[in-house]
Design a protein around this motif. Structure first.
Motif, mmCIF file in Angstrom:
data_model
loop_
_atom_site.group_PDB
_atom_site.id
_atom_site.type_symbol
_atom_site.label_atom_id
_atom_site.label_comp_id
_atom_site.label_asym_id
_atom_site.label_seq_id
_atom_site.Cartn_x
_atom_site.Cartn_y
_atom_site.Cartn_z
ATOM 1 N N CYS A 1 -13.394 -12.863 -5.693
ATOM 2 C CA CYS A 1 -13.448 -11.572 -6.386
ATOM 3 C C CYS A 1 -13.435 -10.378 -5.437
ATOM 4 N N LYS B 1 -10.015 -8.027 -4.423
ATOM 5 C CA LYS B 1 -9.904 -6.668 -4.953
ATOM 6 C C LYS B 1 -9.803 -5.647 -3.829
ATOM 7 N N ARG C 1 -6.690 -2.895 -3.756
ATOM 8 C CA ARG C 1 -7.008 -1.532 -4.167
ATOM 9 C C ARG C 1 -6.219 -0.460 -3.433
ATOM 10 N N GLU D 1 -2.208 -11.880 -8.610
ATOM 11 C CA GLU D 1 -2.917 -10.881 -7.809
ATOM 12 C C GLU D 1 -2.514 -10.951 -6.338
ATOM 13 N N PHE E 1 -6.037 -7.793 -11.904
ATOM 14 C CA PHE E 1 -5.784 -6.576 -11.140
ATOM 15 C C PHE E 1 -4.362 -6.601 -10.574
#
Length: 474
Positions: free
Chosen positions: A48, A52, A56, A189, A361
């Motif tokens: 996780c 991310k 980002r 992702e 995401f």
């Protein structure tokens, strides 16, 4: 061999195991947590959080470039080294001292090593130096051992030394050419992240992308990946792999050959139960743990399976939700107090069945909770589908000059409550909790008319859904 006794033993000090242990300690039970790797587990170091962090920075650049006045200020390209530094900071350079400090502060006793169940309420922990400790639990053992990447049995694949999600999220070098096998969340992702770094990415996904979600979500993400320069290959299986010089060569069932520098396998997960000693208590080693809604393993009244290991919902937030219920019910059973195991009771994980939220995401982002249209119909519900183009709400124009998105609500028409919702578009993950609350609370459509969305925000889609459904009659 050292021996000791405690009230509860938790195997696995990831986010799920930590939460179980925290609840049992708060309930007054002495608790030992056992960890063979890093305290904090997969989510903190290989899933996780680092994933991310990798995603980002490029997402922020895309968002800025989609707004006039801001895009003119973006004069450089993504600093990949800076992204990797940020990822390293988020993982504390794979040092778990701060997590150990939290355990100490919470009153949870850590034992490092590999745990193996040896009998009823008993296990042996083997430390890295070979020292063994036998620990007996007065009340319960909790398996919170998580899952690992599934490597498909494809001739030659292992010879390529492929990445799994662990290598993809912890890499310090970016391959020029990356082949991703699998179209699920990890595959999507990581394809998004590495395309943002400038890699030439190919995704091989026989059945398309994000197959468990509404079909329009996978289609939108496939289009988004192609915008980033990713080749999305569907309708074909990987049948063989080989090394030619420095190239990894992948042969597909349709005759296509793909060359890459690095191959990422993201085709599913398997439980970390192969060397847990399950055979000593009559369970199958290497299998997912079959649990009831209080997370207790069926047929073993002292063993609990929490998080990925029970295969109910392989998501950190659902695992932590299960952990809270499991920790509390272990305390209740240990103290002989009332067990609240009715649906939506304090000691059950009811939401695993009908209200699991998830955010992908990707580009664009996907957020979903509850049932898809297909799942609702298969469940025998009388279904109404409410679709809305998110670019039509006023708030969309404040977010992006080229906003594209879609939202779908699934309504149980008989009860007039929402049972599922899917959003696709920029930052739609922030819309998800409202939908989750509506589903878990079974809020009637007639009451939702009084939940006024602020203007101008993308959440105004809730009003558009209500208008599509029709005003309640007096």
């Amino acid at each position: 061999m050292q021996t000791r006794e405690t009230d509860v033993i938790v195997i696995g000090a990831g986010a799920v195991g930590e939460n179980v242990a925290d609840r049992t300690v708060q309930g007054g039970l002495e608790t030992v947590i056992v960890e063979a790797e890093l305290v904090g587990g997969e989510c903190s170091y290989w899933a996780c959080m680092p994933s991310k962090a990798l995603l980002r920075s490029a997402a922020v650049l895309r968002e800025a470039r989609a707004v006039d006045g801001a895009k003119q200020a973006v004069t450089g390209e993504l600093d990949v080294a800076g992204v990797l530094r940020r990822r390293d900071a988020m993982t504390h350079d794979w040092n778990d001292s701060s997590q150990v400090e939290w355990l100490n502060g919470a009153g949870i006793d850590l034992v490092r090593g590999h745990a193996r169940i040896t009998g009823e309420r008993e296990l042996v922990v083997t430390a890295e130096d070979g020292a063994e400790t036998r620990i007996t639990a007065r009340h319960a053992i909790v398996a919170a051992t998580g899952s690992a990447a599934l490597l498909p049995d494809v001739p030659g694949l292992l010879d390529l030394k492929p990445w799994t999600s662990r290598e993809a999220t912890s890499a310090h070098e970016v391959p020029a050419r990356l082949a991703v096998i699998g179209g699920g969340v990890v595959g999507v992702e990581m394809a998004t992240a590495y395309a943002g770094f400038g890699s030439d990415v190919t995704v091989i996904a026989r059945s398309g992308l994000l197959g468990g979600l509404e079909s329009f979500a996978g289609e939108a993400v496939a289009e988004g990946l192609r915008e980033l320069g990713v080749t999305v290959k569907t309708g074909a299986d990987l049948v063989a792999a080989r090394r030619e010089g420095d190239d990894a060569v992948l042969e597909l069932s349709d005759g296509t050959t793909i060359h890459a520098d690095t191959v990422l396998v993201a085709t599913g997960r398997v439980p970390h139960t192969g060397d847990l000693g399950l055979e000593t208590i009559g369970l199958e080693p290497g299998a997912w743990l079959d649990v009831d809604d209080t997370l207790r393993v069926r047929g073993v009244d002292w063993l609990y399976g929490v998080g990925d290991v029970n295969h109910r919902a392989l998501l950190t937030h659902q695992g932590k939700y299960q952990a809270r219920a499991a920790g509390d019910v272990i305390v209740a059973r240990a103290k002989g107090t009332t067990v609240d195991d009715a649906p939506w009771g304090a000691h059950v994980a009811t939401a695993d069945h009908s209200a699991v939220p998830q955010v992908v995401f990707s580009h664009p982002e996907v957020a979903s909770v509850g049932l898809t249209e297909k799942q609702a119909r298969n469940a025998g519900l009388e279904v109404r589908v409410l679709d809305y183009d998110l670019s039509w709400v006023a708030g969309a124009s404040t977010v992006s000059d080229d906003y594209r998105g879609q939202a779908r609500a699934i309504v149980d028409a008989e009860r007039e409550v929402i049972v599922g919702a899917t959003f696709v578009g920029p930052a739609v993950g922030e819309l998800l909790q409202a939908a989750t609350i509506a589903i878990v609370g079974e809020v009637p459509i007639s009451r939702l008319w009084h939940a006024v969305p602020p203007y101008p925000t993308v959440s105004e889609v809730w009003l558009r859904w209500l208008e599509s459904f029709g005003r309640p009659t007096p």
